[in-house]
Write a protein that holds these residues in place. Structure first.
Motif, PDB file in Angstrom:
ATOM      1  N   PHE A   1       0.831  -1.209   0.000  1.00  0.00           N
ATOM      2  CA  PHE A   1       0.000   0.000   0.000  1.00  0.00           C
ATOM      3  C   PHE A   1       0.870   1.266   0.000  1.00  0.00           C
ATOM      4  O   PHE A   1       0.560   2.249  -0.676  1.00  0.00           O
ATOM      5  CB  PHE A   1      -0.917  -0.007   1.230  1.00  0.00           C
ATOM      6  N   ASP A   2       1.975   1.224   0.733  1.00  0.00           N
ATOM      7  CA  ASP A   2       2.826   2.426   0.855  1.00  0.00           C
ATOM      8  C   ASP A   2       3.767   2.631  -0.325  1.00  0.00           C
ATOM      9  O   ASP A   2       4.400   3.674  -0.444  1.00  0.00           O
ATOM     10  CB  ASP A   2       3.656   2.344   2.151  1.00  0.00           C
ATOM     11  N   GLU A   3       3.923   1.609  -1.146  1.00  0.00           N
ATOM     12  CA  GLU A   3       4.757   1.756  -2.352  1.00  0.00           C
ATOM     13  C   GLU A   3       3.960   1.275  -3.558  1.00  0.00           C
ATOM     14  O   GLU A   3       4.303   0.275  -4.199  1.00  0.00           O
ATOM     15  CB  GLU A   3       6.038   0.919  -2.221  1.00  0.00           C
ATOM     16  N   PRO A   4       2.868   1.982  -3.868  1.00  0.00           N
ATOM     17  CA  PRO A   4       1.940   1.468  -4.883  1.00  0.00           C
ATOM     18  C   PRO A   4       2.508   1.551  -6.300  1.00  0.00           C
ATOM     19  O   PRO A   4       3.499   2.232  -6.552  1.00  0.00           O
ATOM     20  CB  PRO A   4       0.733   2.392  -4.729  1.00  0.00           C
ATOM     21  N   PHE A   5       1.819   0.900  -7.187  1.00  0.00           N
ATOM     22  CA  PHE A   5       2.165   0.968  -8.615  1.00  0.00           C
ATOM     23  C   PHE A   5       1.813   2.357  -9.149  1.00  0.00           C
ATOM     24  O   PHE A   5       2.558   2.951  -9.912  1.00  0.00           O
ATOM     25  CB  PHE A   5       1.393  -0.134  -9.344  1.00  0.00           C
ATOM     26  N   GLN A   6       0.651   2.852  -8.748  1.00  0.00           N
ATOM     27  CA  GLN A   6       0.268   4.247  -9.012  1.00  0.00           C
ATOM     28  C   GLN A   6      -0.391   4.782  -7.752  1.00  0.00           C
ATOM     29  O   GLN A   6      -1.121   4.055  -7.077  1.00  0.00           O
ATOM     30  CB  GLN A   6      -0.707   4.343 -10.201  1.00  0.00           C
ATOM     31  N   LYS A   7      -0.157   6.061  -7.470  1.00  0.00           N
ATOM     32  CA  LYS A   7      -0.588   6.617  -6.180  1.00  0.00           C
ATOM     33  C   LYS A   7      -2.102   6.739  -6.034  1.00  0.00           C
ATOM     34  O   LYS A   7      -2.641   6.665  -4.946  1.00  0.00           O
ATOM     35  CB  LYS A   7       0.029   8.001  -5.978  1.00  0.00           C
ATOM     36  N   ARG A   8      -2.790   6.948  -7.167  1.00  0.00           N
ATOM     37  CA  ARG A   8      -4.230   7.161  -7.096  1.00  0.00           C
ATOM     38  C   ARG A   8      -4.963   6.143  -7.975  1.00  0.00           C
ATOM     39  O   ARG A   8      -4.376   5.567  -8.894  1.00  0.00           O
ATOM     40  CB  ARG A   8      -4.580   8.582  -7.520  1.00  0.00           C
ATOM     41  N   GLY A   9      -6.238   5.960  -7.675  1.00  0.00           N
ATOM     42  CA  GLY A   9      -7.030   4.927  -8.341  1.00  0.00           C
ATOM     43  C   GLY A   9      -7.094   5.086  -9.847  1.00  0.00           C
ATOM     44  O   GLY A   9      -6.890   6.183 -10.392  1.00  0.00           O
ATOM     45  N   GLY A  10      -7.377   3.992 -10.516  1.00  0.00           N
ATOM     46  CA  GLY A  10      -7.313   3.969 -11.969  1.00  0.00           C
ATOM     47  C   GLY A  10      -8.431   4.725 -12.668  1.00  0.00           C
ATOM     48  O   GLY A  10      -8.242   5.213 -13.781  1.00  0.00           O
ATOM     49  N   LEU A  11      -9.601   4.842 -12.040  1.00  0.00           N
ATOM     50  CA  LEU A  11     -10.764   5.407 -12.735  1.00  0.00           C
ATOM     51  C   LEU A  11     -11.233   6.686 -12.067  1.00  0.00           C
ATOM     52  O   LEU A  11     -11.205   6.792 -10.835  1.00  0.00           O
ATOM     53  CB  LEU A  11     -11.923   4.411 -12.716  1.00  0.00           C
ATOM     54  N   VAL A  12     -11.672   7.631 -12.871  1.00  0.00           N
ATOM     55  CA  VAL A  12     -12.330   8.812 -12.304  1.00  0.00           C
ATOM     56  C   VAL A  12     -13.563   9.146 -13.138  1.00  0.00           C
ATOM     57  O   VAL A  12     -13.638   8.817 -14.321  1.00  0.00           O
ATOM     58  CB  VAL A  12     -11.420  10.065 -12.239  1.00  0.00           C
ATOM     59  N   ALA A  13     -14.508   9.807 -12.489  1.00  0.00           N
ATOM     60  CA  ALA A  13     -15.706  10.284 -13.181  1.00  0.00           C
ATOM     61  C   ALA A  13     -15.533  11.762 -13.490  1.00  0.00           C
ATOM     62  O   ALA A  13     -14.961  12.506 -12.696  1.00  0.00           O
ATOM     63  CB  ALA A  13     -16.936  10.069 -12.301  1.00  0.00           C
ATOM     64  N   LEU A  14     -15.987  12.156 -14.659  1.00  0.00           N
ATOM     65  CA  LEU A  14     -15.959  13.566 -15.054  1.00  0.00           C
ATOM     66  C   LEU A  14     -17.395  14.083 -15.136  1.00  0.00           C
ATOM     67  O   LEU A  14     -18.316  13.332 -15.452  1.00  0.00           O
ATOM     68  CB  LEU A  14     -15.302  13.715 -16.434  1.00  0.00           C
ATOM     69  N   PHE A  15     -17.546  15.351 -14.849  1.00  0.00           N
ATOM     70  CA  PHE A  15     -18.833  16.017 -15.015  1.00  0.00           C
ATOM     71  C   PHE A  15     -18.579  17.329 -15.730  1.00  0.00           C
ATOM     72  O   PHE A  15     -17.439  17.802 -15.786  1.00  0.00           O
ATOM     73  CB  PHE A  15     -19.500  16.279 -13.655  1.00  0.00           C
ATOM     74  N   GLY A  16     -19.627  17.938 -16.261  1.00  0.00           N
ATOM     75  CA  GLY A  16     -19.457  19.221 -16.943  1.00  0.00           C
ATOM     76  C   GLY A  16     -20.542  19.379 -17.981  1.00  0.00           C
ATOM     77  O   GLY A  16     -21.445  18.538 -18.100  1.00  0.00           O
ATOM     78  N   SER A  17     -20.442  20.446 -18.761  1.00  0.00           N
ATOM     79  CA  SER A  17     -21.538  20.748 -19.693  1.00  0.00           C
ATOM     80  C   SER A  17     -21.653  19.697 -20.796  1.00  0.00           C
ATOM     81  O   SER A  17     -22.712  19.546 -21.396  1.00  0.00           O
ATOM     82  CB  SER A  17     -21.348  22.140 -20.296  1.00  0.00           C
ATOM     83  N   LEU A  18     -20.588  18.956 -21.062  1.00  0.00           N
ATOM     84  CA  LEU A  18     -20.688  17.901 -22.069  1.00  0.00           C
ATOM     85  C   LEU A  18     -21.242  16.603 -21.482  1.00  0.00           C
ATOM     86  O   LEU A  18     -21.763  15.761 -22.205  1.00  0.00           O
ATOM     87  CB  LEU A  18     -19.308  17.651 -22.704  1.00  0.00           C
ATOM     88  N   ALA A  19     -21.107  16.440 -20.169  1.00  0.00           N
ATOM     89  CA  ALA A  19     -21.566  15.203 -19.515  1.00  0.00           C
ATOM     90  C   ALA A  19     -22.204  15.546 -18.165  1.00  0.00           C
ATOM     91  O   ALA A  19     -21.643  15.243 -17.118  1.00  0.00           O
ATOM     92  CB  ALA A  19     -20.393  14.246 -19.333  1.00  0.00           C
ATOM     93  N   PRO A  20     -23.401  16.154 -18.190  1.00  0.00           N
ATOM     94  CA  PRO A  20     -24.024  16.584 -16.921  1.00  0.00           C
ATOM     95  C   PRO A  20     -24.222  15.433 -15.943  1.00  0.00           C
ATOM     96  O   PRO A  20     -24.123  15.615 -14.742  1.00  0.00           O
ATOM     97  CB  PRO A  20     -25.374  17.150 -17.368  1.00  0.00           C
ATOM     98  N   ASN A  21     -24.497  14.218 -16.455  1.00  0.00           N
ATOM     99  CA  ASN A  21     -24.729  13.074 -15.550  1.00  0.00           C
ATOM    100  C   ASN A  21     -23.504  12.182 -15.419  1.00  0.00           C
ATOM    101  O   ASN A  21     -23.579  11.113 -14.825  1.00  0.00           O
ATOM    102  CB  ASN A  21     -25.927  12.248 -16.030  1.00  0.00           C
ATOM    103  N   GLY A  22     -22.398  12.615 -16.002  1.00  0.00           N
ATOM    104  CA  GLY A  22     -21.154  11.896 -15.774  1.00  0.00           C
ATOM    105  C   GLY A  22     -20.552  11.256 -17.010  1.00  0.00           C
ATOM    106  O   GLY A  22     -21.205  11.053 -18.037  1.00  0.00           O
ATOM    107  N   ALA A  23     -19.271  10.983 -16.890  1.00  0.00           N
ATOM    108  CA  ALA A  23     -18.493  10.247 -17.889  1.00  0.00           C
ATOM    109  C   ALA A  23     -17.343   9.611 -17.113  1.00  0.00           C
ATOM    110  O   ALA A  23     -17.084   9.976 -15.969  1.00  0.00           O
ATOM    111  CB  ALA A  23     -17.957  11.193 -18.960  1.00  0.00           C
ATOM    112  N   ILE A  24     -16.689   8.648 -17.731  1.00  0.00           N
ATOM    113  CA  ILE A  24     -15.631   7.901 -17.041  1.00  0.00           C
ATOM    114  C   ILE A  24     -14.344   7.987 -17.856  1.00  0.00           C
ATOM    115  O   ILE A  24     -14.374   7.919 -19.084  1.00  0.00           O
ATOM    116  CB  ILE A  24     -16.032   6.404 -16.906  1.00  0.00           C
TER     117      ILE A  24
END
Ligand code: FES
Length: 570
Positions: free
Chosen positions: A374-397
């Motif tokens: 856990f303290d020496e991860p492959f990448q520091k943050r999770g692989g997936l994030v959700a985006l929001f905005g005027s192009l995707a009001p209900n979300g995008a990945i």
């Protein structure tokens, strides 16, 4: 016939009698016909364990199921149950048109209804290829009969000309090289014969492997079974153990609704992030959660993503294959690293809580080249994030772990393709007005597009740019992407274009701003112009009959798991 366990109303073969207006006659007839299959009275008196078998001549990933199901049966018999297998819809990922996604809900309905309609006290769900495990978990959650998920297990990678090949990240890598003119006809033909060489599901952390891991994280598959290769003897032992456990559950029920809960769904989400899992799993997990009345909020995904490191070094995010994860300690090694972040009180089908399982496995050996601390991860943050905005009001990945960070904070010019056909017709046109800094936009590839949200979000790099060495571009669509793919790809834009979402209003030349850091995706077009375009937008013609009509009338958007509105629990 001597009275036995199945004489108790509601158990074994006495469950759910066929209606003839005379319960005694119904049971007598059922026993008589069951005995015509050669079963002894003693066996027919046992609790019944159904085995949902999704083998098919159109499903290479499940070609070892005959042997696997035999192992389940001996486990059930050894534990005093009667195993009765039954076929369900099978979804062989690459054999279905327009896409397997269209039929996931059909398979889920099949599993739910057959588990409920046939007399079984518990069920083993044998699945593996991408949509089969979500469909089985959705169906089992709704039927709420005790169930154990048995996974097909991954394929083995092949050794080919000094390098390891495995479906299907390598499929895409070589196809991209072929498109760029770096692999010739003979080469691609030879590679074609070496990408998938054993039974089992795709060898990398694609959707099938991700869903296998999530089935174990949810507590629906036995501990340690997610990553066992399809052809490993441990896979047969897992099948036997699953049968044995299902027979125990037939006597002392633990129902899917007690295992799949809002807390176990959150555990699964943590695992999804830590393994760098497939974007498709967000859709499937939302659908599974919806079957038990739990909600998977995309905003919550972002919170978890920032506090969950990627721990597993597997393709397409890293370099190893699923068989390496099994050899490295399996999913248990990942779960133990995540322990402080998990809800340890969640019950599993093994009859122990997640915390009890992890305590039992404490100190087990782990190959740290595959599963990082856990303290020496492959990448520091999770692989997936959700985006929001005027192009995707209900979300995008977006799968940031498999994307190019150099493209994360950008504004670009849209190059729009109105449909899959339009994409196919123009993407390699030498006259296409496109350069490497543009954003490729695909419309009308969402759940209600008629193509049922295909894995088309991995838009090919236009041939002229691929030949010039361009390897990644920002690509945006309402489609999905194979879990084995990689690139800076924004998916599942919602509402989709086919229902008139903002994505439908984008035109070539528009500016779009992407910010992974701010979780934003915005269309930089004035409201007046958008209103004009919105007024001119027209929906497509819906199908007039059959399953396609049912699908189109009831399928929900990506953030609701693309389940049917009438199948989710309120
Ligand atoms: Fe079945 Fe990839 S084609 S898992």
């Amino acid at each position: 016939m001597k009275r036995g366990a199945s004489d108790r109303p509601g158990q074994g073969l006495t469950r759910g009698l066929t209606h003839y207006g005379d319960a005694g006659f119904s049971l007598y007839l059922r026993r008589s016909f069951a005995r015509s299959m050669g079963y002894s009275r003693e066996l027919l008196a046992r609790p019944v364990v159904g085995i949902a078998d999704s083998r098919s001549g159109f499903n290479n990933c499940h070609r070892h199921f005959p042997e696997l199901i035999e192992a389940v049966k001996r486990g059930v018999l050894a534990a005093g149950g009667l195993p009765l297998d039954f076929p369900t819809v099978s979804l062989g990922e690459v054999f279905l048109a327009p896409t397997s996604m269209m039929f996931r809900n059909l398979m889920a309905m099949d599993v739910e209804e057959m588990v409920r309609a046939q007399p079984m006290d518990a069920v083993v769900l044998a699945g593996g290829c991408d949509k089969t495990v979500p469909a089985q978990l959705m169906g089992a959650a709704s039927a709420d009969v005790p169930a154990v998920q048995l996974l097909a297990g991954p394929m083995m990678p092949t050794s080919f000309r000094g390098e390891r090949l495995g479906a299907c990240t390598d499929c895409r890598r070589f196809w991209a090289q072929y498109r760029a003119g770096k692999v010739d006809e003979r080469g691609i033909e030879e590679i074609e014969g070496n990408l998938a060489t054993t039974a089992g599901t795709c060898a990398v952390m694609g959707t099938a492997s991700t869903m296998a891991a999530l089935a174990e994280a949810l507590g629906m598959a036995l501990p340690g079974t997610a990553a066992i290769p399809a052809v490993h003897a441990d896979r047969l032992r897992a099948a036997e153990a699953s049968g044995r456990r299902a027979a125990e559950l037939a006597r002392a029920p633990l129902r899917p609704s007690q295992v799949i809960t809002a807390r176990s769904v959150e555990n699964a989400l943590r695992v999804l992030l830590a393994i760098g899992g497939s974007t498709n799993a967000i859709v499937h997990l939302s659908a599974i959660a919806g079957r038990v009345g739990a909600k998977l909020e995309l905003a919550r995904l972002n919170e978890l993503s920032d506090s969950t490191p990627v721990l597993v070094d597997l393709k397409p995010t890293g370099q190893h294959y699923m068989s390496d994860l099994h050899a490295a300690g399996g999913l248990g090694a990942v779960l133990r690293e995540l322990e402080p972040l998990l809800h340890l009180d969640c019950m599993t089908v093994a009859g122990e809580t997640l915390g009890e399982r992890l305590a039992r496995e404490a100190g087990a050996w782990v190959d740290r080249s595959v599963v990082r601390p856990f303290d020496e991860p492959f990448q520091k943050r999770g692989g997936l994030v959700a985006l929001f905005g005027s192009l995707a009001p209900n979300g995008a990945i977006v799968k940031r772990s498999a994307a190019d960070p150099a493209l994360f904070e950008r504004e670009g010019r849209a190059v729009v393709f109105a449909s899959l056909d339009d994409l196919a017709a123009r993407i390699d046109d030498p006259q296409l007005d496109v350069n490497a800094d543009d954003f490729l936009v695909l419309q009308n590839a969402g759940p209600k597009s008629g193509a049922a949200m295909p894995e088309a979000g991995y838009l090919p790099i236009p041939a002229k740019l691929a030949r010039a060495g361009v390897k990644d571009m920002v690509r945006i669509s309402d489609a999905r992407m194979s879990g084995t793919a990689y690139g800076t790809i924004v998916l599942h834009v919602s509402p989709e274009a086919a229902v008139g979402g903002p994505l439908a209003l984008v035109r070539s030349g528009d500016r779009i701003r992407l910010s992974i850091e701010r979780r934003r995706i915005d269309l930089l077009v004035g409201e007046e112009e958008l209103a004009r375009r919105r007024a001119a937008w027209r929906p497509g013609v819906p199908p007039s009959r059959g399953y396609a009509k049912l699908y189109m009338e009831h399928v929900l958007q990506a953030e609701h798991g693309c389940d049917f509105d009438f199948l989710r629990r309120a």
